[in-house]
Design a protein around this motif. Structure first.
Motif, PDB file in Angstrom:
ATOM      1  N   ALA A   1      20.293  -5.126  84.639  1.00 20.42           N
ATOM      2  CA  ALA A   1      20.014  -6.464  85.008  1.00 20.42           C
ATOM      3  C   ALA A   1      20.894  -6.572  86.406  1.00 20.42           C
ATOM      4  O   ALA A   1      22.026  -6.340  86.523  1.00 20.42           O
ATOM      5  CB  ALA A   1      20.585  -7.636  84.056  1.00 20.42           C
ATOM      6  N   PRO A   2      20.231  -7.329  87.390  1.00 18.89           N
ATOM      7  CA  PRO A   2      21.008  -7.571  88.596  1.00 18.89           C
ATOM      8  C   PRO A   2      22.201  -8.187  88.494  1.00 18.89           C
ATOM      9  O   PRO A   2      22.268  -9.250  87.755  1.00 18.89           O
ATOM     10  CB  PRO A   2      19.940  -8.306  89.412  1.00 18.89           C
ATOM     11  N   GLY A   3      23.357  -7.944  89.187  1.00 13.94           N
ATOM     12  CA  GLY A   3      24.386  -8.635  89.059  1.00 13.94           C
ATOM     13  C   GLY A   3      25.373  -8.162  88.051  1.00 13.94           C
ATOM     14  O   GLY A   3      26.621  -8.526  88.010  1.00 13.94           O
ATOM     15  N   HIS A   4      25.130  -7.272  86.966  1.00 16.37           N
ATOM     16  CA  HIS A   4      25.864  -6.737  86.229  1.00 16.37           C
ATOM     17  C   HIS A   4      25.924  -5.279  86.333  1.00 16.37           C
ATOM     18  O   HIS A   4      26.402  -4.422  85.298  1.00 16.37           O
ATOM     19  CB  HIS A   4      25.025  -6.970  84.767  1.00 16.37           C
ATOM     20  N   GLU A   5      25.559  -4.654  87.315  1.00 13.76           N
ATOM     21  CA  GLU A   5      25.705  -3.054  87.473  1.00 13.76           C
ATOM     22  C   GLU A   5      26.955  -2.649  87.099  1.00 13.76           C
ATOM     23  O   GLU A   5      26.817  -1.234  86.666  1.00 13.76           O
ATOM     24  CB  GLU A   5      25.093  -2.893  88.923  1.00 13.76           C
TER      25      GLU A   5
ATOM     26  N   SER B   1      24.545  -0.342  84.822  1.00 11.99           N
ATOM     27  CA  SER B   1      24.037   0.708  85.254  1.00 11.99           C
ATOM     28  C   SER B   1      24.740   1.742  86.102  1.00 11.99           C
ATOM     29  O   SER B   1      24.890   2.602  85.505  1.00 11.99           O
ATOM     30  CB  SER B   1      22.479   0.301  86.171  1.00 11.99           C
ATOM     31  N   VAL B   2      24.904   1.221  87.396  1.00 12.42           N
ATOM     32  CA  VAL B   2      25.726   2.352  88.131  1.00 12.42           C
ATOM     33  C   VAL B   2      27.182   2.858  87.584  1.00 12.42           C
ATOM     34  O   VAL B   2      27.670   3.791  88.141  1.00 12.42           O
ATOM     35  CB  VAL B   2      25.784   1.773  89.709  1.00 12.42           C
ATOM     36  N   ALA B   3      27.765   1.989  86.695  1.00 12.26           N
ATOM     37  CA  ALA B   3      28.753   2.199  86.223  1.00 12.26           C
ATOM     38  C   ALA B   3      28.595   3.251  84.810  1.00 12.26           C
ATOM     39  O   ALA B   3      27.711   2.702  84.463  1.00 12.26           O
ATOM     40  CB  ALA B   3      29.881   1.129  85.841  1.00 12.26           C
ATOM     41  N   LEU B   4      29.768   3.980  84.687  1.00 11.80           N
ATOM     42  CA  LEU B   4      29.615   4.659  83.344  1.00 11.80           C
ATOM     43  C   LEU B   4      29.826   3.677  82.183  1.00 11.80           C
ATOM     44  O   LEU B   4      30.889   2.774  82.410  1.00 11.80           O
ATOM     45  CB  LEU B   4      30.902   5.682  83.388  1.00 11.80           C
ATOM     46  N   LEU B   5      29.025   3.475  81.225  1.00 13.34           N
ATOM     47  CA  LEU B   5      29.286   2.651  80.308  1.00 13.34           C
ATOM     48  C   LEU B   5      30.097   3.443  79.280  1.00 13.34           C
ATOM     49  O   LEU B   5      29.860   4.570  78.512  1.00 13.34           O
ATOM     50  CB  LEU B   5      27.955   2.383  79.368  1.00 13.34           C
ATOM     51  N   SER B   6      31.579   2.895  79.179  1.00 16.25           N
ATOM     52  CA  SER B   6      32.556   3.799  78.273  1.00 16.25           C
ATOM     53  C   SER B   6      32.162   3.855  76.871  1.00 16.25           C
ATOM     54  O   SER B   6      31.682   2.902  76.319  1.00 16.25           O
ATOM     55  CB  SER B   6      33.677   3.029  78.497  1.00 16.25           C
ATOM     56  N   PRO B   7      32.276   5.194  76.561  1.00 11.81           N
ATOM     57  CA  PRO B   7      32.015   5.163  74.860  1.00 11.81           C
ATOM     58  C   PRO B   7      32.805   4.290  74.023  1.00 11.81           C
ATOM     59  O   PRO B   7      34.217   3.986  74.281  1.00 11.81           O
ATOM     60  CB  PRO B   7      32.634   6.718  74.575  1.00 11.81           C
ATOM     61  N   HIS B   8      32.173   3.731  73.206  1.00 15.07           N
ATOM     62  CA  HIS B   8      32.989   2.669  72.481  1.00 15.07           C
ATOM     63  C   HIS B   8      32.156   2.346  70.897  1.00 15.07           C
ATOM     64  O   HIS B   8      31.084   2.787  70.832  1.00 15.07           O
ATOM     65  CB  HIS B   8      32.841   1.242  73.152  1.00 15.07           C
ATOM     66  N   THR B   9      32.896   1.673  70.080  1.00 11.31           N
ATOM     67  CA  THR B   9      32.261   1.345  68.851  1.00 11.31           C
ATOM     68  C   THR B   9      31.692   0.136  69.221  1.00 11.31           C
ATOM     69  O   THR B   9      32.319  -0.863  69.993  1.00 11.31           O
ATOM     70  CB  THR B   9      33.408   1.056  67.917  1.00 11.31           C
ATOM     71  N   GLU B  10      30.484  -0.021  68.620  1.00 13.26           N
ATOM     72  CA  GLU B  10      29.609  -1.490  68.859  1.00 13.26           C
ATOM     73  C   GLU B  10      30.464  -2.424  68.262  1.00 13.26           C
ATOM     74  O   GLU B  10      30.604  -2.429  66.986  1.00 13.26           O
ATOM     75  CB  GLU B  10      28.195  -1.104  68.421  1.00 13.26           C
TER      76      GLU B  10
ATOM     77  N   ARG C   1      26.759   5.471  77.803  1.00 13.63           N
ATOM     78  CA  ARG C   1      25.581   5.799  78.659  1.00 13.63           C
ATOM     79  C   ARG C   1      26.367   6.259  80.039  1.00 13.63           C
ATOM     80  O   ARG C   1      27.103   5.531  80.667  1.00 13.63           O
ATOM     81  CB  ARG C   1      24.985   4.529  78.799  1.00 13.63           C
ATOM     82  N   VAL C   2      25.385   7.283  80.529  1.00 14.52           N
ATOM     83  CA  VAL C   2      25.896   7.792  81.896  1.00 14.52           C
ATOM     84  C   VAL C   2      25.340   6.870  82.995  1.00 14.52           C
ATOM     85  O   VAL C   2      24.446   6.121  82.619  1.00 14.52           O
ATOM     86  CB  VAL C   2      25.274   9.280  82.051  1.00 14.52           C
ATOM     87  N   PRO C   3      25.991   6.911  84.120  1.00 12.71           N
ATOM     88  CA  PRO C   3      25.501   5.912  85.233  1.00 12.71           C
ATOM     89  C   PRO C   3      24.067   6.374  85.658  1.00 12.71           C
ATOM     90  O   PRO C   3      23.539   7.484  85.562  1.00 12.71           O
ATOM     91  CB  PRO C   3      26.613   6.327  86.270  1.00 12.71           C
ATOM     92  N   PHE C   4      23.326   5.494  85.992  1.00 13.62           N
ATOM     93  CA  PHE C   4      22.245   5.559  86.686  1.00 13.62           C
ATOM     94  C   PHE C   4      21.959   4.548  87.838  1.00 13.62           C
ATOM     95  O   PHE C   4      22.584   3.377  87.775  1.00 13.62           O
ATOM     96  CB  PHE C   4      20.932   5.696  85.871  1.00 13.62           C
ATOM     97  N   ALA C   5      20.926   4.731  88.794  1.00 15.63           N
ATOM     98  CA  ALA C   5      20.661   3.804  89.775  1.00 15.63           C
ATOM     99  C   ALA C   5      19.508   2.879  89.524  1.00 15.63           C
ATOM    100  O   ALA C   5      18.293   3.630  89.089  1.00 15.63           O
ATOM    101  CB  ALA C   5      20.421   4.378  91.199  1.00 15.63           C
ATOM    102  N   PRO C   6      19.480   1.793  89.177  1.00 13.16           N
ATOM    103  CA  PRO C   6      18.392   0.841  88.772  1.00 13.16           C
ATOM    104  C   PRO C   6      17.508   0.738  89.904  1.00 13.16           C
ATOM    105  O   PRO C   6      17.748   0.901  91.142  1.00 13.16           O
ATOM    106  CB  PRO C   6      19.092  -0.233  88.207  1.00 13.16           C
TER     107      PRO C   6
END
Length: 366
Positions: free
Chosen positions: A161-165, A173-182, A311-316
């Motif tokens: 989502a735009p603004g939440h990168e 998206s562009v940031a690594l989503l750190s491994p976590h327990t949901e 989740r690994v980073p990616f370019a939206p």
């Protein structure tokens, strides 16, 4: 507050063979889609229910239809929805029939996805896929949502989502989503997560790590078992939690049961001994990490008590072609946790399903 695992150099490697794979026969997979379509058509034809059903998927008539028809799901599919059976705590289920042309564009955020799910035009395919996800999740246990997350929807849409990168949430998206327990902050968090891939053109990887495969010293395990620090709700729940008590919780309890979310854990409040144990845990979760690159129609079943995911980073692109997953939280009524006395920061579940779990206990002969 931020203490994420380092970014992996190889962001897009294929899911390794060690991850458990469960293959759906083509006829069985088609039967699931057909059954979900039948349920969706039935509820769409009920005057006055469509908009409300699409909003949260909790209309009692829809719940009743799902409970009535889940027994018609082929037994081999229900077997495939049993909890992961290996130490990795993850199973890839391959796959449901899905064509990109039936999806329409990737929505700009979860609100747009929810709105499209309520329309009667071609985008109502999203609603039928929601029903498919609920039907599969009901095979495993009791699907539920959160009042404070995505307006209580039972099926969450995970899209950039735009603004939440750069934030630590499913909308980034562009940031690594750190491994976590949901939902590590809450005692009523899911036992299982079911992720369904609708679109993933850039082969964006979902990272998974199981604490069962981690090697920790006895001293570190004992220290992590002490209730030392709180875990705060992530940004998808909003803010304003200052009025709620923040009790410390155990990071690693018997079972094992892991509650790990470094991005929302105030590690600077802990003593050096705890931080050392937490650092070792993080290093071990990094060491055993695998990357699952889901393709459209594939499902990822995650044991949320032992596995952290990211989740690994990616370019939206934001052009209607971005990665799109659907997620369902699942409670297993037969699995209890020894956790009590927590407020959960006032967050409450939306849990319309109650009753027996229909996963066969013995895998039938194939």
């Amino acid at each position: 507050m931020k203490n994420v695992l380092r970014e992996r150099e190889n962001h897009h490697r294929e899911a390794p063979a060690e991850l458990e794979r469960r293959i759906l026969a083509t006829a069985d997979a088609i039967a699931v889609r057909d059954l979900a379509d039948e349920i969706a058509v039935t509820i769409e034809d009920m005057a006055g229910t469509r908009e409300r059903t699409a909003a949260t998927l909790t209309d009692p008539r829809l719940i009743g239809l799902l409970d009535a028809r889940v027994r018609a799901v082929p037994e081999r599919v229900r077997v495939a929805l049993r909890p992961p059976a290996t130490a990795t705590g993850v199973a890839i289920i391959d796959r449901l029939p899905l064509h990109d042309t039936e999806l329409g564009p990737t929505p700009g955020d979860w609100r747009q996805a929810a709105a499209w799910s309520g329309e009667r035009d071609r985008r109502s395919t999203s609603f039928r896929l929601d029903v498919t996800m609920l039907l599969l999740a009901r095979c495993a246990g009791e699907p539920f949502g959160w009042q404070g997350q995505q307006s209580g929807r039972l099926v969450n849409n995970i899209v950039p989502a735009p603004g939440h990168e750069h934030e630590q949430s499913g909308a980034s998206s562009v940031a690594l989503l750190s491994p976590h327990t949901e939902d590590a902050f809450h005692p009523d968090r899911a036992h299982l997560l079911l992720l369904g891939c609708l679109r993933n053109p850039d082969a964006v990887g979902t990272t998974v790590s199981s604490v069962r495969e981690a090697t920790l010293s006895t001293a570190h395990r004992h220290r992590l078992a002490d209730a030392t620090l709180p875990i705060l709700p992530d940004v998808s729940y909003g803010d304003g939690f200052d009025d709620h008590p923040t009790p410390p919780i155990a990071t690693l309890a018997a079972g094992p049961t892991l509650r790990y979310d470094p991005a929302y854990t105030p590690l600077d409040r802990a003593d050096a001994e705890f931080r050392d144990a937490y650092t070792q845990l993080s290093a071990e979760l990094e060491r055993v990490a695998r990357t699952a690159v889901l393709e459209p129609g594939q499902l990822l079943l995650v044991d949320n008590d032992v596995v952290v995911h990211g989740r690994v980073p990616f370019a939206p692109r934001y052009d209607g072609t971005d990665r799109w997953l659907k997620r369902v939280n699942i409670r297993l009524p037969q699995r209890n946790r020894a956790e009590s006395g927590e407020s959960g920061y006032g967050q409450r579940t939306v849990a319309p399903f109650r009753g027996e779990t229909l996963v066969p206990q013995v895998v039938p002969n194939q």
